[in-house]
Write a protein that holds these residues in place. Structure first.
Motif, PDB file in Angstrom:
ATOM      1  N   ASP A 141       0.798  -1.411   0.113  1.00  0.00           N
ATOM      2  CA  ASP A 141      -0.080   0.098   0.015  1.00  0.00           C
ATOM      3  C   ASP A 141       0.813   1.326   0.133  1.00  0.00           C
ATOM      4  N   THR A 142       0.514   2.202   0.871  1.00  0.00           N
ATOM      5  CA  THR A 142       1.124   3.652   0.653  1.00  0.00           C
ATOM      6  C   THR A 142       2.561   3.621   1.006  1.00  0.00           C
ATOM      7  N   GLY A 143       3.143   2.569   2.152  1.00  0.00           N
ATOM      8  CA  GLY A 143       4.325   2.434   2.596  1.00  0.00           C
ATOM      9  C   GLY A 143       5.178   1.951   1.207  1.00  0.00           C
ATOM     10  N   ARG A 144       4.775   1.010   0.516  1.00  0.00           N
ATOM     11  CA  ARG A 144       5.430   0.546  -0.736  1.00  0.00           C
ATOM     12  C   ARG A 144       5.652   1.747  -1.802  1.00  0.00           C
ATOM     13  N   LEU A 145       4.473   2.285  -1.981  1.00  0.00           N
ATOM     14  CA  LEU A 145       4.503   3.558  -2.985  1.00  0.00           C
ATOM     15  C   LEU A 145       5.615   4.483  -2.467  1.00  0.00           C
ATOM     16  N   LEU A 146       5.825   4.662  -1.150  1.00  0.00           N
ATOM     17  CA  LEU A 146       6.962   5.539  -0.620  1.00  0.00           C
ATOM     18  C   LEU A 146       8.163   5.255  -0.972  1.00  0.00           C
ATOM     19  N   ALA A 147       8.208   3.832  -0.698  1.00  0.00           N
ATOM     20  CA  ALA A 147       9.735   3.571  -0.977  1.00  0.00           C
ATOM     21  C   ALA A 147      10.132   3.579  -2.301  1.00  0.00           C
ATOM     22  N   GLU A 148       9.243   3.111  -3.185  1.00  0.00           N
ATOM     23  CA  GLU A 148       9.440   3.001  -4.588  1.00  0.00           C
ATOM     24  C   GLU A 148       9.517   4.446  -5.237  1.00  0.00           C
ATOM     25  N   PHE A 158      -8.406   6.957   2.538  1.00  0.00           N
ATOM     26  CA  PHE A 158      -8.383   7.256   1.277  1.00  0.00           C
ATOM     27  C   PHE A 158      -8.204   5.885   0.590  1.00  0.00           C
ATOM     28  N   VAL A 159      -8.216   5.876  -0.708  1.00  0.00           N
ATOM     29  CA  VAL A 159      -8.180   4.693  -1.511  1.00  0.00           C
ATOM     30  C   VAL A 159      -6.628   4.573  -2.200  1.00  0.00           C
ATOM     31  N   GLN A 160      -6.232   3.196  -2.575  1.00  0.00           N
ATOM     32  CA  GLN A 160      -4.913   3.277  -3.037  1.00  0.00           C
ATOM     33  C   GLN A 160      -4.931   3.601  -4.456  1.00  0.00           C
ATOM     34  N   ASP A 161      -5.928   3.223  -5.292  1.00  0.00           N
ATOM     35  CA  ASP A 161      -6.002   3.551  -6.575  1.00  0.00           C
ATOM     36  C   ASP A 161      -7.422   4.135  -6.957  1.00  0.00           C
ATOM     37  N   GLY A 162      -7.456   5.094  -7.868  1.00  0.00           N
ATOM     38  CA  GLY A 162      -8.857   5.613  -8.406  1.00  0.00           C
ATOM     39  C   GLY A 162      -8.398   6.761  -9.104  1.00  0.00           C
ATOM     40  N   PRO A 163      -9.452   7.673  -9.766  1.00  0.00           N
ATOM     41  CA  PRO A 163      -9.503   8.829 -10.554  1.00  0.00           C
ATOM     42  C   PRO A 163      -8.737  10.005  -9.747  1.00  0.00           C
ATOM     43  N   ARG A 164      -7.949  10.737 -10.032  1.00  0.00           N
ATOM     44  CA  ARG A 164      -7.300  11.802  -9.111  1.00  0.00           C
ATOM     45  C   ARG A 164      -8.045  12.871  -9.758  1.00  0.00           C
ATOM     46  N   GLN A 165      -9.413  12.963  -9.273  1.00  0.00           N
ATOM     47  CA  GLN A 165     -10.261  14.158  -9.793  1.00  0.00           C
ATOM     48  C   GLN A 165     -10.896  14.692  -8.450  1.00  0.00           C
ATOM     49  N   ALA A 166     -11.568  15.964  -8.665  1.00  0.00           N
ATOM     50  CA  ALA A 166     -12.042  16.617  -7.453  1.00  0.00           C
ATOM     51  C   ALA A 166     -13.356  15.977  -6.928  1.00  0.00           C
ATOM     52  N   LEU A 205      -9.684  10.693  -2.131  1.00  0.00           N
ATOM     53  CA  LEU A 205      -8.173  10.983  -1.928  1.00  0.00           C
ATOM     54  C   LEU A 205      -7.245   9.719  -2.288  1.00  0.00           C
ATOM     55  N   THR A 206      -6.312   9.718  -3.177  1.00  0.00           N
ATOM     56  CA  THR A 206      -5.637   8.551  -3.554  1.00  0.00           C
ATOM     57  C   THR A 206      -4.173   8.448  -2.868  1.00  0.00           C
ATOM     58  N   ALA A 207      -3.840   7.219  -2.828  1.00  0.00           N
ATOM     59  CA  ALA A 207      -2.627   7.128  -2.133  1.00  0.00           C
ATOM     60  C   ALA A 207      -1.527   7.729  -2.790  1.00  0.00           C
ATOM     61  N   ARG A 208      -1.629   7.976  -4.170  1.00  0.00           N
ATOM     62  CA  ARG A 208      -0.566   8.790  -4.976  1.00  0.00           C
ATOM     63  C   ARG A 208      -0.530  10.093  -4.649  1.00  0.00           C
ATOM     64  N   SER A 209      -1.648  10.630  -4.301  1.00  0.00           N
ATOM     65  CA  SER A 209      -1.574  12.072  -4.198  1.00  0.00           C
ATOM     66  C   SER A 209      -0.944  12.260  -2.683  1.00  0.00           C
ATOM     67  N   VAL A 210      -1.402  11.418  -1.753  1.00  0.00           N
ATOM     68  CA  VAL A 210      -0.536  11.615  -0.532  1.00  0.00           C
ATOM     69  C   VAL A 210       0.818  11.361  -0.650  1.00  0.00           C
ATOM     70  N   VAL A 211       1.298  10.418  -1.374  1.00  0.00           N
ATOM     71  CA  VAL A 211       2.890  10.341  -1.454  1.00  0.00           C
ATOM     72  C   VAL A 211       3.335  11.802  -2.379  1.00  0.00           C
ATOM     73  N   ASP A 212       2.782  12.076  -3.307  1.00  0.00           N
ATOM     74  CA  ASP A 212       3.221  13.317  -3.911  1.00  0.00           C
ATOM     75  C   ASP A 212       3.361  14.321  -2.963  1.00  0.00           C
ATOM     76  N   CYS A 213       2.432  14.660  -1.964  1.00  0.00           N
ATOM     77  CA  CYS A 213       2.711  15.518  -1.061  1.00  0.00           C
ATOM     78  C   CYS A 213       4.025  15.352   0.063  1.00  0.00           C
ATOM     79  N   VAL A 214       4.397  14.097   0.231  1.00  0.00           N
ATOM     80  CA  VAL A 214       5.574  13.893   0.950  1.00  0.00           C
ATOM     81  C   VAL A 214       6.730  14.141  -0.095  1.00  0.00           C
ATOM     82  N   LEU A 215       6.750  13.966  -1.179  1.00  0.00           N
ATOM     83  CA  LEU A 215       7.777  14.250  -2.233  1.00  0.00           C
ATOM     84  C   LEU A 215       7.923  15.780  -2.240  1.00  0.00           C
ATOM     85  N   PHE A 216       6.923  16.372  -2.135  1.00  0.00           N
ATOM     86  CA  PHE A 216       6.849  17.787  -2.647  1.00  0.00           C
ATOM     87  C   PHE A 216       7.453  18.606  -1.195  1.00  0.00           C
TER      88      PHE A 216
END
Length: 238
Positions: free
Chosen positions: A16-23, A192-200, A204-215
């Motif tokens: 899940d989110t932890g693996r996405l962060l590591a990757e 939040f969900v792990q996958d899904g459309p990143r739309q308003a 909220l998706t895990a990818r968006s959460v990861v992007d916040c960390v990277l930012f």
């Protein structure tokens, strides 16, 4: 965003989110120390990262609910690297349920130990490696359950309590470590969900959460982003 040479430790990093962060960090050139309760699962995740590159990863066992395991993980990381640039406190035990009495005592103890004591001890024992970094960040994946007044999750009261403990730790560390140049960054996402459309209109998706960390980690050192809070547009599933 290039994190070539960055040294990152991630707990709960095999799914899940932890693996996405590591990757995500490895994809940008970082060396990642990834941990999980199951060493074989951690080794599999590290192997995938090492085959793909450009960053690399080492696998470690760490059960945040076991203080000896936490100390062993910190010592093993110190044997591999003289510094850690980013610690991501992502690992946490989770249980659902509105009724306090519906979870057995051992599960409640595990949730509290991992989210409270284990996270605190790991931060403590990795702090010397963070202090050895020229650009140290502590990232806390907390949850909206750690916000005062949040009631929209179906998580068990023990999870709420553990996340409030994590939030309290992050708040005081942000104040006390800032003079040393150590940034403490906390995220409070709702369910939040792990996958899904990143739309308003979507969750909220895990990818968006990861992007916040990277930012946040990628910002210049004069920029201390202390917390990310999110609007929970969609109704709770809890």
């Amino acid at each position: 965003m290039n994190f070539d040479g960055l040294r990152v430790a991630v707990t709960g990093a095999v799914r899940d989110t932890g693996r996405l962060l590591a990757e995500a960090f490895a994809d940008r050139g970082a060396y990642v120390c990834l941990s999980a309760r199951n060493l074989a699962a951690a080794e599999q995740a590290a192997s995938v990262i090492n085959q793909r590159g450009p960053g690399r990863a080492d696998a470690f066992r760490c059960d945040l609910a076991e203080p000896d395991s936490v100390r062993a993980f910190a010592a093993a990381v110190a044997d591999r690297t003289e510094r850690i640039d980013v610690l991501i406190n992502n690992g946490a035990a989770y249980i659902e349920g509105d009724d306090l009495t519906h979870a057995p005592d051992d599960k409640i103890e595990n949730v509290m130990a991992a989210g409270g004591t284990g996270t605190l001890l790991l931060t403590k024992h990795l702090l010397p490696l963070l202090r050895a970094s020229a650009r140290p960040d502590i990232v806390n994946m907390i949850s909206a359950c750690g916000e005062t007044g949040h009631r929209r999750s179906g998580a068990h009261p023990a999870f709420y309590a553990a996340k409030h403990a994590h939030a309290g730790l992050a708040e005081i560390l942000s104040h006390r470590l800032r003079p040393e140049g150590i940034r403490v960054i906390s995220l409070f996402p709702p369910d939040f969900v792990q996958d899904g459309p990143r739309q308003a209109s979507g969750d909220l998706t895990a990818r968006s959460v990861v992007d916040c960390v990277l930012f946040a980690v990628g910002q210049p050192r004069d920029c201390f982003i202390r917390e990310f809070h999110f609007e929970q547009v969609q109704p709770s599933r809890g």
